[in-house]
Scaffold this motif. Sequence first.
Motif, mmCIF file in Angstrom:
data_model
loop_
_atom_site.group_PDB
_atom_site.id
_atom_site.type_symbol
_atom_site.label_atom_id
_atom_site.label_comp_id
_atom_site.label_asym_id
_atom_site.label_seq_id
_atom_site.Cartn_x
_atom_site.Cartn_y
_atom_site.Cartn_z
ATOM 1 N N ARG A 278 0.835 -1.211 0.000
ATOM 2 C CA ARG A 278 0.000 0.000 0.000
ATOM 3 C C ARG A 278 0.865 1.255 0.000
ATOM 4 O O ARG A 278 0.572 2.239 -0.715
ATOM 5 N N ARG B 47 0.385 9.459 -5.489
ATOM 6 C CA ARG B 47 0.298 10.866 -5.094
ATOM 7 C C ARG B 47 1.170 11.766 -5.959
ATOM 8 O O ARG B 47 0.962 12.978 -5.982
ATOM 9 N N LYS C 199 -7.476 13.041 -4.972
ATOM 10 C CA LYS C 199 -8.486 11.997 -5.114
ATOM 11 C C LYS C 199 -7.917 10.635 -4.728
ATOM 12 O O LYS C 199 -6.707 10.423 -4.751
ATOM 13 N N LYS C 200 -8.847 9.736 -4.402
ATOM 14 C CA LYS C 200 -8.480 8.350 -4.138
ATOM 15 C C LYS C 200 -8.647 7.535 -5.421
ATOM 16 O O LYS C 200 -9.277 7.969 -6.381
ATOM 17 N N TRP C 201 -8.119 6.309 -5.376
ATOM 18 C CA TRP C 201 -8.262 5.421 -6.528
ATOM 19 C C TRP C 201 -9.726 5.115 -6.810
ATOM 20 O O TRP C 201 -10.152 5.049 -7.968
ATOM 21 N N THR C 202 -10.491 4.935 -5.775
ATOM 22 C CA THR C 202 -11.899 4.581 -5.948
ATOM 23 C C THR C 202 -12.736 5.751 -6.438
ATOM 24 O O THR C 202 -13.910 5.558 -6.784
ATOM 25 N N GLU C 203 -12.179 6.966 -6.466
ATOM 26 C CA GLU C 203 -12.918 8.144 -6.915
ATOM 27 C C GLU C 203 -12.612 8.516 -8.367
ATOM 28 O O GLU C 203 -13.215 9.445 -8.897
ATOM 29 N N ASP D 198 -7.302 -0.474 1.430
ATOM 30 C CA ASP D 198 -7.289 0.588 2.419
ATOM 31 C C ASP D 198 -8.370 1.622 2.156
ATOM 32 O O ASP D 198 -8.738 2.381 3.068
ATOM 33 N N GLU D 199 -8.908 1.682 0.952
ATOM 34 C CA GLU D 199 -9.946 2.648 0.604
ATOM 35 C C GLU D 199 -11.338 2.039 0.646
ATOM 36 O O GLU D 199 -12.312 2.714 0.287
ATOM 37 N N GLU E 187 0.811 4.254 -2.749
ATOM 38 C CA GLU E 187 0.450 5.617 -2.384
ATOM 39 C C GLU E 187 1.545 6.600 -2.791
ATOM 40 O O GLU E 187 1.254 7.704 -3.274
ATOM 41 N N THR F 124 -7.144 -2.489 -3.618
ATOM 42 C CA THR F 124 -6.944 -1.204 -2.896
ATOM 43 C C THR F 124 -7.750 -1.217 -1.603
ATOM 44 O O THR F 124 -8.619 -0.364 -1.364
#
Length: 481
Positions: free
Chosen positions: A93, A101, A107-111, A152-153, A97, A150
């Motif tokens: 992870r 970044r 934004k996050k990966w899921t966004e 952690d998200e 990250e 992913t």
Amino acid sequence: PPPPGCRRVAMEPGGGGGTGLLIVNNKQRSAGLGLTPPPGGKGRELNRNQRKDSEGYSESPDFEFEYADTDKWAAELSELYSYTEGPEFQLNRKCFEEDFRVHVLDKKWTELDINQHRTHAMRLLDGLEVTAREKRLRVARAILYVAQGTFDECSSEAEVQSWMRYNIFLLLEVGTFNALVELLNMEIDNSAACSSAVRKPAISLADSTDLRILLNIMYLIVETVRQECEGDKLEWKAMRQTFRAELGAPLYNNEPFSVMLFGMVTKFCSGHAPHFPMKKVLLLLWKTVLCTLGGFEELQDMKAEKREMLGLPPLPEDSIKVIRNMRAASPPASASDLIEQQQKRGRREHKALIKQDNLDAFNERDPYKTDDSREDEEENDDDNSLEGETFPLERDEVMPPPVQHPSTDRLTCPKGLPWAPKVREKDIEMFLESSRSKFIGYTLGSDTNTVVGLPRPIHESIKTLKLVGTYIVYSLIHVCL
């Protein structure tokens, strides 16, 4: 009549036809059938009769085991990792990250949307081509974190599994698997790593870091793509078919991918590469074979189709279904128990065999009949029953009562052969050839009808074999064609 302390229970017709009778012992009656156990004083006799008449229905509890190609998807994924790899999840992870970044700040990966996901996946794929090992390893860890969903998200296990499928098909779409195969081939041919591992007195996880990361990603891809789900997109289904064709085709060094994995097994067993993570290699090889060739159901359908094309009679049964309905067997408790069983069996067979010197000495008496073998065995059991018999309270503590399954889960078959007997014409010919050579001294080739001069038991054996019916093997016809 049933033995003392036991009761006959009617059963449904089984695989061999007709109704069967199940000898239920003391513990099975008291635990599973709601019947009261017999009074004390017959412990030794009951124990002896259980061993003789309840073969296949022992007091040991049945195992919760399902005979299938694989377990559930989540269980198969957890089988890949060892406890010592736990800290590496957070390291993966962290590598993702740090790289993510640099390109995406807020934004996050899921966004992200599909185009942004594809762009970053291509960027990670380009990072696998760098020459510096440390940079390449960090990119591989980042890809592994993406393949792990992913996590952690995500807020739930179901969400992690959903993102795993999405990410893995994304990685497959951009060509990650082919790049991983090239890296794996490079690691296999790394003679420096092999020489260093051979000289070390003990192998550690650090010696196989690169291989473990590559094999983890490839296993997740193969196992996830192989599994079909109801919510899969149409493009995912097309990608699955293409992926199966590529795995089975000689695209990697002019040989299928499974051959490369078999080569790793051979190299490890020969001692030239002791640092290979063999558990992960075997797991990936297993799932690769299932993905390319199919499992039990595909094999059964293929056999039925080929036999129908050649005009052969259909298969009498599905052997996999028969195995699934059989009681799970456990190995003997110890080597001494196995030796004791073999010795008892040898004594019974020695008494059962009567030497026949010539044909003139043969009479109508059945040479395989033994009247006193059971009596001698009962005497031996009377002498040794006190040593092997445990008190009822101790037996209840050590051996829990059998687990009762619903009638729909397991098919109850009478005592006997679990499969329908199958005999080839060649088997009858070989049996007659050996019998003629032994008793007469000459052979008649492929003649399966002439039994002149052979003993009566041989006549009965041939009659029984022919009653079973000959089974035509598809592979023999295929070879002849």
